[in-house]
Design a protein around this motif. Structure first.
Motif, PDB file in Angstrom:
ATOM      1  N   ILE A  79       0.785  -1.230  -0.007  1.00  0.00           N
ATOM      2  CA  ILE A  79      -0.125   0.006   0.136  1.00  0.00           C
ATOM      3  C   ILE A  79       1.002   1.323   0.000  1.00  0.00           C
ATOM      4  CG2 ILE A  79      -1.658   1.261   1.271  1.00  0.00           C
ATOM      5  CD1 ILE A  79      -2.679  -1.628   2.639  1.00  0.00           C
ATOM      6  N   VAL A  80       1.802   1.302   0.792  1.00  0.00           N
ATOM      7  CA  VAL A  80       3.068   2.452   1.006  1.00  0.00           C
ATOM      8  C   VAL A  80       4.369   1.938   1.042  1.00  0.00           C
ATOM      9  CG1 VAL A  80       3.282   4.234   2.510  1.00  0.00           C
ATOM     10  CG2 VAL A  80       1.172   3.310   2.433  1.00  0.00           C
ATOM     11  N   PRO A  81       4.821   2.021  -0.308  1.00  0.00           N
ATOM     12  CA  PRO A  81       6.039   1.455  -0.255  1.00  0.00           C
ATOM     13  C   PRO A  81       7.056   2.441   0.393  1.00  0.00           C
ATOM     14  CG  PRO A  81       5.006   1.572  -2.496  1.00  0.00           C
ATOM     15  CD  PRO A  81       4.161   2.235  -1.491  1.00  0.00           C
ATOM     16  N   LYS A  82       8.132   1.714   0.716  1.00  0.00           N
ATOM     17  CA  LYS A  82       9.224   2.233   1.427  1.00  0.00           C
ATOM     18  C   LYS A  82       9.929   3.540   0.466  1.00  0.00           C
ATOM     19  CE  LYS A  82      13.690   1.670   3.791  1.00  0.00           C
ATOM     20  NZ  LYS A  82      14.697   0.740   4.518  1.00  0.00           N
ATOM     21  N   MET A  83       9.996   4.708   1.194  1.00  0.00           N
ATOM     22  CA  MET A  83      10.616   5.770   0.568  1.00  0.00           C
ATOM     23  C   MET A  83      11.859   5.499   0.241  1.00  0.00           C
ATOM     24  SD  MET A  83      10.024   9.839   1.583  1.00  0.00           S
ATOM     25  CE  MET A  83      10.229  11.073   0.021  1.00  0.00           C
ATOM     26  N   THR A  84      12.451   5.361  -1.077  1.00  0.00           N
ATOM     27  CA  THR A  84      13.822   5.363  -1.283  1.00  0.00           C
ATOM     28  C   THR A  84      14.659   6.668  -1.783  1.00  0.00           C
ATOM     29  OG1 THR A  84      13.324   4.303  -3.279  1.00  0.00           O
ATOM     30  CG2 THR A  84      13.752   2.850  -1.527  1.00  0.00           C
ATOM     31  N   SER A  85      13.707   7.653  -2.284  1.00  0.00           N
ATOM     32  CA  SER A  85      14.577   8.683  -2.845  1.00  0.00           C
ATOM     33  C   SER A  85      13.563  10.046  -2.817  1.00  0.00           C
ATOM     34  CB  SER A  85      14.986   8.594  -4.243  1.00  0.00           C
ATOM     35  OG  SER A  85      13.796   8.431  -5.072  1.00  0.00           O
ATOM     36  N   GLU A  86      14.030  10.930  -2.962  1.00  0.00           N
ATOM     37  CA  GLU A  86      13.268  12.297  -2.822  1.00  0.00           C
ATOM     38  C   GLU A  86      12.443  12.337  -3.955  1.00  0.00           C
ATOM     39  OE1 GLU A  86      17.125  13.298  -5.143  1.00  0.00           O
ATOM     40  OE2 GLU A  86      16.692  12.166  -3.391  1.00  0.00           O
ATOM     41  N   ASN A  87      11.284  12.870  -3.884  1.00  0.00           N
ATOM     42  CA  ASN A  87      10.195  13.211  -4.922  1.00  0.00           C
ATOM     43  C   ASN A  87       9.502  11.859  -5.118  1.00  0.00           C
ATOM     44  OD1 ASN A  87      11.169  15.729  -5.270  1.00  0.00           O
ATOM     45  ND2 ASN A  87      12.615  15.171  -6.867  1.00  0.00           N
ATOM     46  N   LEU A 146      -4.629 -13.851  25.289  1.00  0.00           N
ATOM     47  CA  LEU A 146      -3.276 -13.755  24.420  1.00  0.00           C
ATOM     48  C   LEU A 146      -3.083 -12.285  23.984  1.00  0.00           C
ATOM     49  CD1 LEU A 146      -4.251 -16.552  22.069  1.00  0.00           C
ATOM     50  CD2 LEU A 146      -2.395 -16.481  23.840  1.00  0.00           C
ATOM     51  N   GLY A 147      -3.915 -11.227  24.447  1.00  0.00           N
ATOM     52  CA  GLY A 147      -3.784  -9.716  24.507  1.00  0.00           C
ATOM     53  C   GLY A 147      -2.474  -9.560  24.784  1.00  0.00           C
ATOM     54  N   ARG A 148      -2.016  -8.524  23.901  1.00  0.00           N
ATOM     55  CA  ARG A 148      -0.656  -8.030  24.168  1.00  0.00           C
ATOM     56  C   ARG A 148      -0.701  -6.208  23.583  1.00  0.00           C
ATOM     57  NH1 ARG A 148       2.094 -10.867  27.601  1.00  0.00           N
ATOM     58  NH2 ARG A 148       3.944 -10.032  27.009  1.00  0.00           N
ATOM     59  N   ILE A 149       0.174  -5.708  24.105  1.00  0.00           N
ATOM     60  CA  ILE A 149       0.161  -4.137  23.519  1.00  0.00           C
ATOM     61  C   ILE A 149       1.736  -4.075  23.021  1.00  0.00           C
ATOM     62  CG2 ILE A 149       0.169  -1.586  24.306  1.00  0.00           C
ATOM     63  CD1 ILE A 149      -2.476  -3.167  24.724  1.00  0.00           C
ATOM     64  N   TYR A 150       1.608  -3.599  21.768  1.00  0.00           N
ATOM     65  CA  TYR A 150       2.570  -3.329  21.079  1.00  0.00           C
ATOM     66  C   TYR A 150       2.772  -1.887  20.532  1.00  0.00           C
ATOM     67  CZ  TYR A 150       2.462  -8.383  20.235  1.00  0.00           C
ATOM     68  OH  TYR A 150       2.410  -9.751  20.210  1.00  0.00           O
ATOM     69  N   PHE A 151       4.116  -1.482  20.651  1.00  0.00           N
ATOM     70  CA  PHE A 151       4.764  -0.299  19.936  1.00  0.00           C
ATOM     71  C   PHE A 151       5.518  -0.493  18.713  1.00  0.00           C
ATOM     72  CE2 PHE A 151       8.069   2.649  19.451  1.00  0.00           C
ATOM     73  CZ  PHE A 151       7.584   3.884  19.608  1.00  0.00           C
ATOM     74  N   VAL A 152       5.020   0.157  17.783  1.00  0.00           N
ATOM     75  CA  VAL A 152       5.766   0.270  16.586  1.00  0.00           C
ATOM     76  C   VAL A 152       6.437   1.487  16.017  1.00  0.00           C
ATOM     77  CG1 VAL A 152       3.749   0.077  15.087  1.00  0.00           C
ATOM     78  CG2 VAL A 152       5.772  -0.985  14.162  1.00  0.00           C
ATOM     79  N   ASP A 153       7.840   1.429  15.769  1.00  0.00           N
ATOM     80  CA  ASP A 153       8.249   2.640  14.981  1.00  0.00           C
ATOM     81  C   ASP A 153       8.351   2.342  13.441  1.00  0.00           C
ATOM     82  OD1 ASP A 153       9.523   4.918  13.878  1.00  0.00           O
ATOM     83  OD2 ASP A 153      11.188   4.769  15.548  1.00  0.00           O
ATOM     84  N   TRP A 154       7.642   2.969  12.598  1.00  0.00           N
ATOM     85  CA  TRP A 154       7.389   2.759  11.176  1.00  0.00           C
ATOM     86  C   TRP A 154       8.718   3.474  10.331  1.00  0.00           C
ATOM     87  CZ3 TRP A 154       3.985  -0.712  10.583  1.00  0.00           C
ATOM     88  CH2 TRP A 154       2.857  -0.767  11.228  1.00  0.00           C
ATOM     89  N   ASP A 155       9.239   4.232  11.278  1.00  0.00           N
ATOM     90  CA  ASP A 155      10.536   5.041  10.444  1.00  0.00           C
ATOM     91  C   ASP A 155      11.813   4.137  10.678  1.00  0.00           C
ATOM     92  OD1 ASP A 155      12.494   6.673   9.629  1.00  0.00           O
ATOM     93  OD2 ASP A 155      11.761   8.293  10.792  1.00  0.00           O
ATOM     94  N   SER A 156      12.193   3.501   9.741  1.00  0.00           N
ATOM     95  CA  SER A 156      13.305   2.643   9.700  1.00  0.00           C
ATOM     96  C   SER A 156      14.799   3.249   9.225  1.00  0.00           C
ATOM     97  CB  SER A 156      13.129   1.366   8.944  1.00  0.00           C
ATOM     98  OG  SER A 156      12.811   1.810   7.376  1.00  0.00           O
ATOM     99  N   LEU A 157      14.785   4.533   8.880  1.00  0.00           N
ATOM    100  CA  LEU A 157      15.992   5.255   8.573  1.00  0.00           C
ATOM    101  C   LEU A 157      17.117   5.141   9.385  1.00  0.00           C
ATOM    102  CD1 LEU A 157      14.627   8.354   7.020  1.00  0.00           C
ATOM    103  CD2 LEU A 157      15.690   6.512   5.745  1.00  0.00           C
ATOM    104  N   ARG A 158      16.859   5.193  10.835  1.00  0.00           N
ATOM    105  CA  ARG A 158      18.195   5.066  11.687  1.00  0.00           C
ATOM    106  C   ARG A 158      17.404   4.828  13.083  1.00  0.00           C
ATOM    107  NH1 ARG A 158      15.950  10.175  11.051  1.00  0.00           N
ATOM    108  NH2 ARG A 158      15.789  11.605  12.816  1.00  0.00           N
TER     109      ARG A 158
END
Length: 171
Positions: A79-87, A146-158
């Motif tokens: 749905i939302v490809p990883k951003m690999t370059s400007e523009n 089985l319920g768990r609470i998760y945190f996710v950081d979608w920003d994988s740059l650093r």
């Protein structure tokens, strides 16, 4: 009624979405508070992060990511490809890049490439959630077996240090 605040720091990884099960931390916080009945709010202020409630799926890949999280990543990538370059996306535009480069924050080095995270903002907006609210009954959060609470950081740059805040109200 009593009100308690607590914050945890989460160290994220670079190169992939960073998932973290924070259920044990919130259970410890509830137990230490001695609150039996009330409400726990869990929140993060980071715009490229989400909190969510789901089942523990037990199986993990070589990175330690639960298979469900890998499946979520695969669907979101379509749905939302990883951003690999400007523009690649309209954002960030020239005004935002100028603003980002003007910041004097040691946590955010003034480099253009750190702003190539539009995909993370979109994923966070689609997935939600800035905060979650749990009901506390008899000293336990109502989450099922089985319920768990998760945190996710979608920003994988650093890698980053992220904050998650807990606020517990009750008696």
């Amino acid at each position: 009624m009593n009100i308690y605040h607590h914050a945890i720091k989460i160290e994220t990884v670079s190169g992939r979405h960073s998932y973290h099960d924070i259920t044990n931390e919130l259970n410890q916080f509830i137990a230490q508070s001695n609150i039996q009945n009330g409400q726990l709010t869990i929140a993060t202020t980071h715009t490229t992060c989400s909190l969510f409630f789901d089942e523990c799926m037990h199986d993990t890949n070589f990175f330690g990511d639960e298979y469900l999280h890998v499946d979520i990543n695969n669907v979101l990538e379509q749905i939302v490809p990883k951003m690999t370059s400007e523009n690649q996306y309209n954002s960030p535009g020239p005004k935002h890049i100028e603003f980002g480069l003007s910041l004097n924050d040691p946590n955010y080095p003034a480099k253009k490439w750190v702003m190539l995270n539009t995909d993370a903002h979109i994923k966070s907006s689609l997935f939600g959630s800035f905060s979650l609210v749990l009901i506390i009954k008899n000293g336990k959060p109502l989450m099922g077996e089985l319920g768990r609470i998760y945190f996710v950081d979608w920003d994988s740059l650093r890698e980053r240090t992220r904050n998650v805040n807990f606020m517990l109200m009750g008696c």
